[in-house]
Write a protein that holds these residues in place. Structure first.
Motif, PDB file in Angstrom:
ATOM      1  N   GLU A  40       0.836  -1.204   0.000  1.00  0.00           N
ATOM      2  CA  GLU A  40       0.000   0.000   0.000  1.00  0.00           C
ATOM      3  C   GLU A  40       0.867   1.249   0.000  1.00  0.00           C
ATOM      4  OE1 GLU A  40      -2.599  -0.196   3.362  1.00  0.00           O
ATOM      5  OE2 GLU A  40      -3.764  -1.861   2.542  1.00  0.00           O
ATOM      6  N   TYR A  41       1.882   1.272   0.867  1.00  0.00           N
ATOM      7  CA  TYR A  41       2.776   2.433   0.914  1.00  0.00           C
ATOM      8  C   TYR A  41       3.495   2.612  -0.413  1.00  0.00           C
ATOM      9  CZ  TYR A  41       2.254   2.876   5.984  1.00  0.00           C
ATOM     10  OH  TYR A  41       1.771   3.056   7.247  1.00  0.00           O
ATOM     11  N   ARG A  42       3.926   1.489  -0.975  1.00  0.00           N
ATOM     12  CA  ARG A  42       4.618   1.573  -2.257  1.00  0.00           C
ATOM     13  C   ARG A  42       3.671   2.128  -3.319  1.00  0.00           C
ATOM     14  NH1 ARG A  42       6.080  -3.791  -2.906  1.00  0.00           N
ATOM     15  NH2 ARG A  42       7.207  -3.614  -0.975  1.00  0.00           N
ATOM     16  N   THR A  43       2.445   1.568  -3.357  1.00  0.00           N
ATOM     17  CA  THR A  43       1.469   2.024  -4.346  1.00  0.00           C
ATOM     18  C   THR A  43       1.098   3.480  -4.092  1.00  0.00           C
ATOM     19  OG1 THR A  43       0.587  -0.219  -4.481  1.00  0.00           O
ATOM     20  CG2 THR A  43      -0.790   1.554  -5.345  1.00  0.00           C
ATOM     21  N   ASN A  44       0.759   3.775  -2.823  1.00  0.00           N
ATOM     22  CA  ASN A  44       0.406   5.156  -2.482  1.00  0.00           C
ATOM     23  C   ASN A  44       1.587   6.087  -2.686  1.00  0.00           C
ATOM     24  OD1 ASN A  44      -2.175   4.360  -1.781  1.00  0.00           O
ATOM     25  ND2 ASN A  44      -1.732   4.218   0.396  1.00  0.00           N
ATOM     26  N   GLY A  45       2.765   5.596  -2.344  1.00  0.00           N
ATOM     27  CA  GLY A  45       3.958   6.423  -2.513  1.00  0.00           C
ATOM     28  C   GLY A  45       4.181   6.764  -3.971  1.00  0.00           C
ATOM     29  N   TYR A  46       4.030   5.752  -4.846  1.00  0.00           N
ATOM     30  CA  TYR A  46       4.200   6.020  -6.268  1.00  0.00           C
ATOM     31  C   TYR A  46       3.118   6.964  -6.777  1.00  0.00           C
ATOM     32  CZ  TYR A  46       7.666   2.265  -6.538  1.00  0.00           C
ATOM     33  OH  TYR A  46       8.760   1.475  -6.376  1.00  0.00           O
ATOM     34  N   SER A  47       1.883   6.751  -6.346  1.00  0.00           N
ATOM     35  CA  SER A  47       0.817   7.640  -6.809  1.00  0.00           C
ATOM     36  C   SER A  47       1.008   9.040  -6.240  1.00  0.00           C
ATOM     37  CB  SER A  47      -0.562   7.076  -6.441  1.00  0.00           C
ATOM     38  OG  SER A  47      -0.713   7.021  -5.038  1.00  0.00           O
ATOM     39  N   GLU A  48       1.448   9.131  -4.972  1.00  0.00           N
ATOM     40  CA  GLU A  48       1.708  10.450  -4.392  1.00  0.00           C
ATOM     41  C   GLU A  48       2.874  11.131  -5.093  1.00  0.00           C
ATOM     42  OE1 GLU A  48       2.259  10.055  -0.190  1.00  0.00           O
ATOM     43  OE2 GLU A  48       0.189   9.398   0.139  1.00  0.00           O
ATOM     44  N   ILE A  49       3.894  10.346  -5.429  1.00  0.00           N
ATOM     45  CA  ILE A  49       5.034  10.923  -6.146  1.00  0.00           C
ATOM     46  C   ILE A  49       4.589  11.422  -7.512  1.00  0.00           C
ATOM     47  CG2 ILE A  49       7.204  10.308  -7.301  1.00  0.00           C
ATOM     48  CD1 ILE A  49       7.789   8.481  -4.890  1.00  0.00           C
ATOM     49  N   GLU A  50       3.765  10.625  -8.199  1.00  0.00           N
ATOM     50  CA  GLU A  50       3.254  11.054  -9.499  1.00  0.00           C
ATOM     51  C   GLU A  50       2.393  12.309  -9.355  1.00  0.00           C
ATOM     52  OE1 GLU A  50       3.877  10.047 -12.638  1.00  0.00           O
ATOM     53  OE2 GLU A  50       5.423   8.782 -11.737  1.00  0.00           O
ATOM     54  N   GLN A  51       1.551  12.345  -8.304  1.00  0.00           N
ATOM     55  CA  GLN A  51       0.701  13.512  -8.069  1.00  0.00           C
ATOM     56  C   GLN A  51       1.562  14.736  -7.759  1.00  0.00           C
ATOM     57  OE1 GLN A  51      -2.581  13.673  -8.559  1.00  0.00           O
ATOM     58  NE2 GLN A  51      -2.457  15.840  -8.146  1.00  0.00           N
TER      59      GLN A  51
END
Length: 184
Positions: A94-105
């Motif tokens: 979840e952190y990895r997924t959220n982290g990637y999406s947050e980084i993209e955002q």
């Protein structure tokens, strides 16, 4: 029967009453001695041996029970650790997924903010250029106007003699006088 008693006690010599001797003939006395010793050991040692074996058996069973309990505890701990590991792996995903999406955002937000900043800078540049152009135009106009006024004054001064000067002043005084009558 005489052989039997001879095998236990040697009665060949009875010099005095009540004397007792052991037969040292090993071949004749060994099986009987062994059977007597074994009989005494079995009769008296049976209880002690059974007690020792029972205690040993109880210790072994206790050790086995303790080992089983420890094994069950270890298995439970292992299962709990596996459950925690699964939870941690899920959270890490979840952190990895959220982290990637947050980084993209954040990347998109940074790009948008940079684009807006560039647009504002472009607008400020254009406004500055426009104002500098207007200031330059106004300076040129003022210089042209001053030069035109200087030429006009020069022309007027060169063309103007006293009589023309006196008529101009009189005409202006007349205009001012009529303007005062209208306002009263």
């Amino acid at each position: 029967m005489k052989n039997r008693t001879d095998s236990f006690v040697s009665v060949g010599h009875w010099p005095s009453a009540g004397s007792f001797e052991f037969n040292t003939d090993i071949l004749a006395t060994n099986p009987i001695n062994l059977s007597v010793v074994l009989g005494v050991l079995i009769f008296f040692g049976k209880g002690v041996l059974n007690d020792l074996l029972d205690k040993r058996k109880q210790r072994i069973l206790s050790t086995i029970r303790n080992s089983e309990e420890l094994r069950r505890g270890a298995i439970e701990q292992l299962e709990r650790a596996r459950v925690r590991l699964r939870k941690v792996e899920i959270k890490a995903d979840e952190y990895r997924t959220n982290g990637y999406s947050e980084i993209e955002q954040e990347k998109v937000n940074l790009i948008n903010a940079t684009c807006k900043s560039l647009e504002q800078l472009e607008n400020y540049k254009n406004e500055t250029l426009f104002f500098e152009k207007q200031r330059a135009i106004n300076q040129v106009r003022q210089q042209v106007l001053q030069q035109a006024l200087q030429r006009a004054l020069g022309t007027l001064n060169s063309c103007l003699n006293s009589e023309l000067h006196f008529r101009t002043i009189s005409a202006n005084i007349g205009i001012l006088g009529s303007a005062e009558e209208i306002t009263d």
